[in-house]
Every structure is written in structure tokens, then in C-alpha cells.
Design an enzyme around this catalytic site. Structure first.
Site, PDB file in Angstrom:
ATOM      1  N   ALA A  91      -1.005   0.295   4.208  1.00 21.25           N
ATOM      2  CA  ALA A  91      -1.604  -1.017   3.941  1.00 21.25           C
ATOM      3  C   ALA A  91      -1.037  -1.554   2.649  1.00 21.25           C
ATOM      4  O   ALA A  91      -0.713  -0.802   1.735  1.00 21.25           O
ATOM      5  CB  ALA A  91      -3.122  -0.894   3.851  1.00 21.25           C
ATOM      6  N   LYS A  92      -0.941  -2.890   2.638  1.00 25.70           N
ATOM      7  CA  LYS A  92      -0.385  -3.541   1.441  1.00 25.70           C
ATOM      8  C   LYS A  92      -1.167  -3.146   0.204  1.00 25.70           C
ATOM      9  O   LYS A  92      -0.618  -2.889  -0.852  1.00 25.70           O
ATOM     10  CB  LYS A  92      -0.460  -5.057   1.626  1.00 25.70           C
ATOM     11  N   ARG A  93      -2.487  -3.055   0.373  1.00 25.82           N
ATOM     12  CA  ARG A  93      -3.326  -2.800  -0.801  1.00 25.82           C
ATOM     13  C   ARG A  93      -3.087  -1.414  -1.399  1.00 25.82           C
ATOM     14  O   ARG A  93      -3.356  -1.176  -2.559  1.00 25.82           O
ATOM     15  CB  ARG A  93      -4.810  -2.976  -0.442  1.00 25.82           C
TER      16      ARG A  93
END
Ligand code: GLU
Length: 291
Positions: free
Chosen positions: A249-251
Site C-alpha cells: 500500500a502507498k501508505r
């Protein structure tokens, strides 16, 4: 074989430009390209609170660097708001949508107050508002979302199903998600509405995407049936997981294609990494397309 290209099929890769693409996106894009006789690119940038034009630019550059092609030009959803609005209006005119004024806090409170097994779905607070009261609140400028009355919608369509090439036939259970939002207070139309609208408009016959969106397909089939749009086939692929076993995930600062490229990786190396799932996480790998 489910992961073989499907003759004559039209697929699409539909990223949301909320950050830089990572290996999970590359996997999804390569899967779409692999499965489709024709593959389209769609930019799902409806949510102006999260999407940025610079990420659209970056993803096109990254996909080009990776060696992916698509039928130009990409469809950019933010340029087509009136079309989605017309679909919303049609559903609303048939009494299938209702305004919902609840805040997140209202919904959490209503869920907590329910007796019996706790459920996280919207309990339908605003479904029964007298129309006059709803109109008065709209006229007074109260912010509202539009929700789909799923029970009413299902009464129109009857039971629904879809076919996932990797899983076989599946019965649709949109009611399990409650009355989903089709227009948010801060975003004029929802992902569910735009994605089904565009798949129909663009003649997509095989929807490929990650299995995290499997549940969303229940809603999409319902919208397709309500609108008389064709039913595509589906292939929800397993997600590429990180070393910690969690989805990329980007986060979580998953390695972006850009970072890999800046570190000296070649497109071929990144394609190979994106195809192959880490051992023990997914059961299949996707062979490269030869054309
Ligand atoms: N735009 C969605 C996303 O980035 C994917 C939509 C789809 O493939 O249906 O998660």
C-alpha cells in the site's frame, strides 16, 4: 486456463492517481494487459480530495517505462462528471436513491445502539425520512450523500450472479454491504457508479482487478442490472503481498516503480518482480505476454 488471455476480450487498468504506482499496481496492469485482446487505461480521479494531476502524469510515465501499451487516449473520469450525474439522476428519478444527512458519528452511534449481532453496515437511518423533511433539509443547505436503497433495487432486479474466471460462478449479495453511497457529501459521484458506467461505455468485457475489490462487484452487478448495462466477466487476482505478509500500500511506503527505476532496475526486472508473488503468499505466477 483462467490466467490465459481471453480471445476477443477488452480489459482495462483503472488506477486512482493518489500516489506513485508500486509493484502491486504493476502486477494489476500487467494482468489486465495479459488477459485482454485489447486493454484500455482509465484514470479514476473522481475524488479530488485524494487525487493529484501530477500522479496521473507520473503513472503514465511509469507505465510507459514499464513497456505497457494501451489504446489511447485514456479516459479521465474527472472530465465526465455530467455523464455520471445523469446516471445518478436516472436512479434517483426511479426512487432508488435517498439523501442521507448522517455524519460518521451519527452512523457509529446508530450502529452501537443496535440490538443483537453488531454490524458495521449503515443501518438505514435516513431511508425512512419523510420526503418533505428531506426536502426541507436540502433546501436549508444541509450536506447530504445519496445512498442506494439496496432492498428496493434488488426487488427490481431479482437475484444476481457473476462469473469470476479464477473462482467460478458467484451469487451476488449486495445487501451485505448495506445501502452504499453513490454520491458522497464531498465527492459528487462514487467509485461504484463511475466504474460500472465506464466499463459499460467503454465496452469492457473482462474486468480484471485485485481481489480486494471482490465485494464491490456485488454492487457493480446490481448497478449494471438496474441500468440495463451488459454483464462483463471478472477476474479478481490475488494481491502481491509485502515481506510482512500484508498487501502493498502507498501508505506503507511500498517500493514505487519510480524508486526501483532510480535504484537502477530495468523494466524487465520490474516486470519479473511484479509477475511473481512472494513464496507462500499467492499460488500462481503470470507468464509474460510474448507479443
Ligand atoms: N480505481 C480503483 C483503484 O485504484 C480500481 C478500480 C477497478 O479496477 O475497478 O483501486
Amino acid at each position: 486456463m483462467p490466467s490465459e488471455p481471453q480471445p476477443g476480450s477488452v480489459t482495462r487498468f483503472a488506477p486512482s492517481p493518489t500516489g506513485l504506482l508500486h509493484l502491486g499496481h504493476a502486477h494489476s496492469a500487467l494482468f489486465a494487459r495479459r488477459m485482454g485482446a485489447r486493454c484500455l487505461l482509465r484514470i479514476e480521479d473522481i475524488d479530488a480530495t485524494r487525487c493529484r494531476p501530477e500522479y496521473t502524469q507520473a503513472l503514465i510515465e511509469d507505465l510507459t517505462w514499464l513497456g505497457l501499451d494501451w489504446e489511447a487516449p485514456p479516459r479521465v473520469q474527472s472530465r465526465h462528471l455530467p455523464e455520471y450525474r445523469a446516471t445518478l439522476d436516472a436512479l434517483r428519478g426511479r426512487g432508488l436513491l435517498y439523501p442521507c444527512f448522517c455524519t460518521r458519528g451519527d452512523i457509529a452511534g446508530a450502529i452501537a445502539a443496535q440490538h443483537g449481532a453488531p454490524t458495521q453496515i449503515y443501518p438505514g437511518t435516513c431511508r425512512g425520512l419523510p420526503p418533505g423533511q428531506a426536502q426541507a433539509r436540502i433546501a436549508a443547505g444541509d450536506a447530504y450523500a445519496l445512498r442506494l436503497d439496496v432492498a428496493r433495487a434488488l426487488a427490481e432486479t431479482g437475484p444476481l450472479a457473476f462469473t469470476d474466471l479464477l473462482r467460478g460462478p458467484r451469487r451476488c449479495t449486495p445487501e451485505a454491504q448495506g445501502d452504499v453511497v453513490l454520491a458522497r457529501k464531498d465527492v459528487p459521484v462514487s467509485y461504484h457508479l463511475c466504474v460500472t458506467h465506464d466499463d459499460a461505455l467503454q465496452g469492457v468485457t473482462l474486468v480484471t482487478r485485485g481481489e480486494d475489490l471482490l465485494e464491490a462487484t456485488n454492487i457493480h452487478r446490481l448497478l449494471q442490472a438496474l441500468m440495463g448495462w451488459p454483464e462483463p466477466l471478472y477476474a479478481h487476482h490475488p494481491l502481491i503481498l509485502g515481506a510482512d505478509g500484508r498487501r502493498l500500500a502507498k501508505r506503507d511506503r511500498a517500493p514505487t516503480l519510480r524508486a526501483l527505476r532510480e535504484a537502477g532496475a530495468t523494466p524487465g526486472e520490474v516486470r519479473a518482480r511484479a509477475f511473481v508473488s512472494p513464496p507462500g503468499t499467492n499460488s500462481w505466477t503470470l507468464p509474460a505476454r510474448t507479443d
